[in-house]
Enzyme design. Sequence first.
Site, PDB file in Angstrom:
ATOM      1  N   CYS A   1      -1.405   0.654   7.237  1.00  0.00           N
ATOM      2  CA  CYS A   1      -3.129   0.702   7.685  1.00  0.00           C
ATOM      3  C   CYS A   1      -3.376  -0.874   7.007  1.00  0.00           C
ATOM      4  O   CYS A   1      -3.781  -1.116   7.305  1.00  0.00           O
ATOM      5  CB  CYS A   1      -4.004   1.926   6.815  1.00  0.00           C
ATOM      6  SG  CYS A   1      -3.398   3.212   7.907  1.00  0.00           S
ATOM      7  N   ARG A   2      -3.043  -0.300   6.030  1.00  0.00           N
ATOM      8  CA  ARG A   2      -3.540  -1.881   5.234  1.00  0.00           C
ATOM      9  C   ARG A   2      -2.991  -2.505   4.680  1.00  0.00           C
ATOM     10  O   ARG A   2      -3.460  -3.597   5.026  1.00  0.00           O
ATOM     11  CB  ARG A   2      -4.264  -1.210   3.543  1.00  0.00           C
ATOM     12  CG  ARG A   2      -4.854  -0.164   3.472  1.00  0.00           C
ATOM     13  CD  ARG A   2      -5.748   0.642   1.774  1.00  0.00           C
ATOM     14  NE  ARG A   2      -4.204   1.491   1.372  1.00  0.00           N
ATOM     15  CZ  ARG A   2      -3.952   1.793   0.775  1.00  0.00           C
ATOM     16  NH1 ARG A   2      -5.249   2.334  -0.717  1.00  0.00           N
ATOM     17  NH2 ARG A   2      -3.206   2.725   0.461  1.00  0.00           N
ATOM     18  N   SER A   3      -1.754  -2.774   3.408  1.00  0.00           N
ATOM     19  CA  SER A   3      -1.045  -4.023   3.700  1.00  0.00           C
ATOM     20  C   SER A   3       0.004  -4.580   4.527  1.00  0.00           C
ATOM     21  O   SER A   3      -0.674  -5.662   4.674  1.00  0.00           O
ATOM     22  CB  SER A   3       0.344  -3.687   2.520  1.00  0.00           C
ATOM     23  OG  SER A   3       1.251  -2.941   3.783  1.00  0.00           O
TER      24      SER A   3
ATOM     25  N   CYS B   1       0.640  -1.274   0.001  1.00  0.00           N
ATOM     26  CA  CYS B   1      -0.074  -0.224  -0.225  1.00  0.00           C
ATOM     27  C   CYS B   1       1.191   1.094   0.231  1.00  0.00           C
ATOM     28  O   CYS B   1       1.928   0.981  -0.665  1.00  0.00           O
ATOM     29  CB  CYS B   1      -1.126   0.175   1.286  1.00  0.00           C
ATOM     30  SG  CYS B   1      -0.142  -0.080   2.674  1.00  0.00           S
TER      31      CYS B   1
ATOM     32  N   ASN C   1       2.599   0.965   4.409  1.00  0.00           N
ATOM     33  CA  ASN C   1       2.329   0.402   4.995  1.00  0.00           C
ATOM     34  C   ASN C   1       2.326   0.304   6.939  1.00  0.00           C
ATOM     35  O   ASN C   1       3.407  -0.219   7.726  1.00  0.00           O
ATOM     36  CB  ASN C   1       4.205  -0.238   4.483  1.00  0.00           C
ATOM     37  CG  ASN C   1       4.061  -2.275   4.798  1.00  0.00           C
ATOM     38  OD1 ASN C   1       5.983  -1.649   4.848  1.00  0.00           O
ATOM     39  ND2 ASN C   1       3.264  -2.793   4.988  1.00  0.00           N
TER      40      ASN C   1
ATOM     41  N   ASP D   1      -7.709   3.492   1.167  1.00  0.00           N
ATOM     42  CA  ASP D   1      -7.037   4.002   2.224  1.00  0.00           C
ATOM     43  C   ASP D   1      -7.802   4.955   3.297  1.00  0.00           C
ATOM     44  O   ASP D   1      -8.470   5.464   3.288  1.00  0.00           O
ATOM     45  CB  ASP D   1      -6.277   5.385   1.495  1.00  0.00           C
ATOM     46  CG  ASP D   1      -5.032   5.642   2.194  1.00  0.00           C
ATOM     47  OD1 ASP D   1      -5.260   6.113   3.337  1.00  0.00           O
ATOM     48  OD2 ASP D   1      -4.115   6.856   1.501  1.00  0.00           O
TER      49      ASP D   1
HETATM   50  P1  4NP Z   1      -1.910   3.125   4.274  1.00  0.00           P
HETATM   51  O1  4NP Z   1      -2.058   4.224   4.375  1.00  0.00           O
HETATM   52  O2  4NP Z   1      -1.041   3.305   2.496  1.00  0.00           O
HETATM   53  O3  4NP Z   1      -2.469   1.834   3.922  1.00  0.00           O
HETATM   54  O4  4NP Z   1      -0.964   1.811   5.168  1.00  0.00           O
HETATM   55  C1  4NP Z   1      -2.106   5.122   4.408  1.00  0.00           C
HETATM   56  C2  4NP Z   1      -1.334   5.470   5.557  1.00  0.00           C
HETATM   57  C3  4NP Z   1       0.408   6.711   5.272  1.00  0.00           C
HETATM   58  C4  4NP Z   1      -0.317   7.444   4.891  1.00  0.00           C
HETATM   59  C5  4NP Z   1      -1.283   7.776   3.741  1.00  0.00           C
HETATM   60  C6  4NP Z   1      -2.174   6.298   3.746  1.00  0.00           C
HETATM   61  N1  4NP Z   1       0.055   9.036   4.946  1.00  0.00           N
HETATM   62  O5  4NP Z   1      -0.107   9.888   3.548  1.00  0.00           O
HETATM   63  O6  4NP Z   1       1.682   9.513   5.677  1.00  0.00           O
END
Ligand code: 4NP
Length: 159
Positions: free
Chosen positions: A18-20, A13, A16, A128
């Site tokens: 939240c989702r992955s 994602c 790294n 996201d």
């Molecule tokens: P992820 O979520 O891609 O599912 O880990 C996010 C985590 C951080 C950010 C965006 C999405 N960020 O903008 O910092």
Amino acid sequence: MTANSDLSILFVCLGNICRSPLAEAVFRTKAHQAGIPVSVDSAGIISYHAGKRPDPRTLAIGEENGYSFENSYARQVATTDFTKYDHIFAMDKDNLEALQSLQPDSSDAQLGLFLSVLQDSDLAEVPDPYYGGIEGFQHILQLIEQAADAFIEQLKSRE
Ligand code: 4NP
């Protein structure tokens, strides 16, 4: 395939956190329950959160549902991932495009959207959840569990 020849899967994602990491934890548990030997990891397109534990909302939703994040620390996708992993599953189309532009010619890794394993479904992306509330994390857990179950069924039918 990795050196020990288990099927190897990387979930990717943006951050790294939240989702992955959730996809990694869910898939590892479900594959183990199904008796399918796999090597599973996750990584992010950006390095911003490298070294961090998963987002507290991912930990809360995941652990409530029986998944473990014991050795989960964020890291950025590395060039070596493209030769180490058989499948690299992106959570959304932006992640997939970024992976496609990073993939070396020497890599045989199969890149795709994780939700593409859901046949007869219009769903394409695990959205996201970072800037939303806890309900977004409940939603992504449902999507990830569905996709993990579907991919495990596909792997079983290959055996
Ligand atoms: P992820 O979520 O891609 O599912 O880990 C996010 C985590 C951080 C950010 C965006 C999405 N960020 O903008 O910092």
